[in-house]
Design an enzyme around this catalytic site. Structure first.
Site, short mmCIF file in Angstrom:
data_model
loop_
_atom_site.label_atom_id
_atom_site.label_comp_id
_atom_site.label_asym_id
_atom_site.label_seq_id
_atom_site.Cartn_x
_atom_site.Cartn_y
_atom_site.Cartn_z
N GLY A 44 0.79 -1.23 0.00
CA GLY A 44 0.00 0.00 0.00
C GLY A 44 0.83 1.28 0.00
N ILE A 49 1.86 4.12 -8.29
CA ILE A 49 1.86 5.57 -8.51
C ILE A 49 3.30 6.07 -8.69
CG2 ILE A 49 1.36 7.81 -7.43
CD1 ILE A 49 -1.12 6.41 -6.20
N ASP A 178 7.33 -11.62 0.65
CA ASP A 178 6.17 -12.46 0.33
C ASP A 178 6.64 -13.70 -0.41
OD1 ASP A 178 4.60 -10.41 1.27
OD2 ASP A 178 3.96 -9.69 -0.71
N CYS A 420 -23.41 0.84 -17.63
CA CYS A 420 -23.53 -0.62 -17.77
C CYS A 420 -24.76 -1.14 -17.03
CB CYS A 420 -22.23 -1.29 -17.33
SG CYS A 420 -22.05 -2.90 -18.09
N LEU A 421 -24.61 -1.60 -15.81
CA LEU A 421 -25.79 -2.01 -15.05
C LEU A 421 -26.75 -0.82 -14.90
CD1 LEU A 421 -27.05 -4.34 -13.26
CD2 LEU A 421 -26.06 -3.12 -11.33
N PHE A 423 -27.27 1.58 -16.97
CA PHE A 423 -27.97 1.71 -18.25
C PHE A 423 -29.16 0.75 -18.25
CE2 PHE A 423 -28.34 -0.49 -22.39
CZ PHE A 423 -28.48 0.55 -23.30
N HIS A 547 -18.22 1.39 -20.29
CA HIS A 547 -17.64 2.05 -19.10
C HIS A 547 -16.79 3.25 -19.51
CE1 HIS A 547 -18.68 -1.02 -16.07
NE2 HIS A 547 -18.65 -1.84 -17.10
N GLU A 549 -15.65 5.55 -17.85
CA GLU A 549 -14.65 5.93 -16.85
C GLU A 549 -13.25 5.42 -17.17
OE1 GLU A 549 -17.16 3.85 -16.43
OE2 GLU A 549 -16.72 2.21 -15.03
N1 GLN Z 1 -24.47 -7.35 -14.76
C1 GLN Z 1 -24.65 -6.65 -15.98
C2 GLN Z 1 -24.22 -7.46 -17.19
O1 GLN Z 1 -23.53 -8.43 -17.06
C3 GLN Z 1 -23.88 -5.35 -15.96
C4 GLN Z 1 -22.41 -5.53 -15.95
C5 GLN Z 1 -21.67 -4.29 -15.56
O2 GLN Z 1 -22.24 -3.38 -15.00
N2 GLN Z 1 -20.37 -4.26 -15.80
O3 GLN Z 1 -24.59 -7.13 -18.29
#
Ligand code: GLN
Length: 570
Positions: A44, A49, A178, A420-421, A423, A547, A549
């Site tokens: 950590g 970075i 480790d 994603c979800l 949406f 995504h 992001e």
């Molecule tokens: N669970 C949803 C799917 O598989 C959304 C996946 C996600 O948000 N990355 O389509």
């Protein structure tokens, strides 16, 4: 067999020999240099970075750089890891599901990485076991040395050749000591020996403790950590000391005498207010200069370019430290709400947008299971929230609460970004509440809902097993002309974004939903997969199956986040 320096001329690519080191064809030692970062004392410390910031400073000076993270776990990729334990799963353009550190590398270096930039013990051992089954080691017992270490060195040299990098930055996951990274460390020792003097720079990141009950800095743990590294045959060239406060000259001297390195190679890396300050700190401490000297590259640095890039970066850092008065609160729903790392890229994308817009973006976590159970009203959950994100996710938990959040944002004209979800949640709400499709749902949460508006992607049905079976990585998205999305994306008609999903809008329902006013403004080329949705008559209501992001960069925020923050500011 490639050309060799003196040492490499003695090696063999026959796996039955003791000095076995497979070398890629055409490989010339010295063409690519290596900077290898280890962490000591504890995990950590921000190896990723540090390594990416150093790589950035060198890239800014005109060097071609390529990073690689060597992970200690046995999973083949990060796809099956719980973000709650390990941070978000970052997805690369080629579909590799990897550690969130790769996100740090992409953001800081502003480059797209591939599966060649990430390896796990799982990948490494699978490859060796495959070779064993293929009879590659016939008659030979397969050993950590030379076979496993040979494979690791091969991987780095292949990356060097493929990326044509001047400098490859290797980050060894975990902490020295480790069990799971000891073969990586041994391979790095061998690599340095084979590549020869001046071609490899070992950087040890360590921690100087400053216990409250003493009120002074203590270097013993750091010394022991470095000794541990040395006992593995690795003499660090530079040591960077993380600490709460500026490290004292006395501490530098203690580390120096203990580690056999001059004080001008022991660097202060004490905690700073923003990670954007790390590249500047590296320059200020002259770490880049030392490293270039160690690698014999100091004459090749383009200092003019370095200055231009530094100026741009300093401007960003200035904004990051400014702490603007204007504040925007973005609500984020999700089940991993207890851990920020699970949403690292989303938080970064919001930060990038805030910096560009001169506002401070605060987040408020919305626990949707509480909304679902009636413990929390949506109104209450949205109190003080200027805009909302429903991020990606898997599984049933809190789903009904999320659908209610999408509904609330839609009806109350609160800026909304569904990812994603998220949406899919927006589609389910619209189907249920606007299209009158009672009981509409996703087959992810219910086997046979009365309306399967979200259903399994047919192409995913063919893939078996639990890992790597999603629609993954960079894909093209056709953007509808004159739509809001096309405006956001600078009138482009085709964009590329990163995906990670198994479910999609059921094509049978597309028309029914569009007839009631929801616009699918982004689609997969040649396939009826809906990828962007938007609403007119709403300040900002956008959902995306991908995504966004993952593509946000400090100086180039992802447009959908930028617009969300802008709409929320009003
Ligand atoms: N669970 C949803 C799917 O598989 C959304 C996946 C996600 O948000 N990355 O389509």
């Amino acid at each position: 067999m490639g050309a060799k320096n003196n040492i490499l001329s003695g090696v063999s690519d026959t796996s039955s020999d003791e000095f076995y080191t497979p070398i890629p064809k055409g490989y010339e030692p010295g063409n690519t240099k290596y900077v290898i970062t280890f962490g000591t004392v504890m995990s950590g410390l921000g190896k990723g970075i540090f390594s990416s910031s150093l790589a950035k400073v060198l890239k800014d000076k005109g060097f071609r750089v390529s990073p690689i993270k060597l992970e200690g776990y046995l999973n083949i990729d990060s796809g099956t890891l719980n973000p709650f334990r390990h941070g978000e799963v970052f997805v690369l353009d080629d579909g590799m599901e990897c550690d969130m550190d790769l996100g740090t590398y992409e953001r800081l270096l502003d480059i797209n990485l591939t599966k060649d930039n990430f390896s796990t013990n799982g990948q490494l051992f699978s490859k060796i076991l495959e070779n064993e089954r293929d009879g590659k080691f016939l008659g030979r017992d397969v050993q950590f040395i030379p076979h496993v270490t040979g494979e690791i060195k091969l991987m780095l040299r292949e990356l060097a050749m493929k990326s044509k990098a001047d400098v490859v930055f290797v980050e060894i996951g975990g902490t020295v000591g480790d069990i799971e990274n000891s073969h990586y460390i041994e391979a790095m020792r061998e690599l340095a020996y084979e590549e020869g003097e001046g071609n490899v720079c070992f950087a040890a990141l360590t921690y100087i403790i400053e216990p409250d009950f003493l009120g002074e800095q203590k270097s013993k743990a750091a010394q022991l950590g470095i000794r541990n590294l040395q006992s593995r045959g690795i003499q660090p060239h530079i040591i960077a000391c993380r600490a709460k406060n500026n490290i004292s000259q006395g501490i530098k001297e203690k580390i120096s005498i203990n580690a056999n390195i001059p004080t001008n190679r022991v660097f202060d890396m004490h905690d700073v207010d923003s990670i954007y300050l790390i590249p500047s700190k590296i320059i200020e401490e002259k770490i880049d200069f030392r490293v270039l000297k160690i690698l014999g590259l100091e004459d090749k640095a383009d200092s003019k370019k370095g200055l231009v890039e530094k100026k741009k970066w300093d401007e960003l850092t200035r904004k990051a430290l400014e702490k603007p008065k204007k504040e925007v609160v973005i609500g984020i729903t999700g089940k991993y709400t207890k851990i920020r790392d699970a949403y690292a890229s989303i938080l970064k994308a919001l930060e990038h947008s805030g910096l560009a817009l001169g506002v401070r973006v605060k987040t408020k976590w919305i626990e949707t299971t509480k909304i679902e159970s009636g413990e929390l009203s949506v109104n209450e959950a949205f109190r003080g929230v200027d805009g909302v994100i429903i991020p990606g996710g898997f599984g049933k938990r809190g789903i009904e609460g999320k659908i209610l959040c999408a509904k609330h944002a839609r009806e109350n004209k609160i800026p909304f970004l569904g990812i994603c979800l998220g949406f899919q949640m927006a589609v389910i709400d619209y189907a249920r509440c606007v299209c009158g499709l009672k009981g509409a749902n996703s087959t992810e949460f219910e086997d046979s809902p009365s309306h399967k508006v979200i259903d399994y992607l047919p192409e995913q049905l063919k893939i078996e097993g639990f890992g790597g079976n999603m629609r993954l990585g960079g894909r093209d998205v056709d953007v509808k002309k004159n739509s809001y999305a096309s405006k956001v994306y600078d009138d482009k008609t085709c964009i590329r974004e990163r995906f990670r999903h198994r479910y999609e809008v059921n094509p049978e329902y597309i028309k029914k939903i569009e007839d009631k006013g929801l616009i699918f403004s982004g689609k997969a080329p040649n396939q009826p997969i809906m990828q962007i949705l938007e609403l007119v008559d709403h300040p900002y209501f956008v959902g995306v199956q991908y995504h966004p992001e993952f593509l946000s960069r400090p100086l180039r925020p992802a447009p959908l986040f930028y617009e969300l923050v802008r709409a929320s500011r009003k």
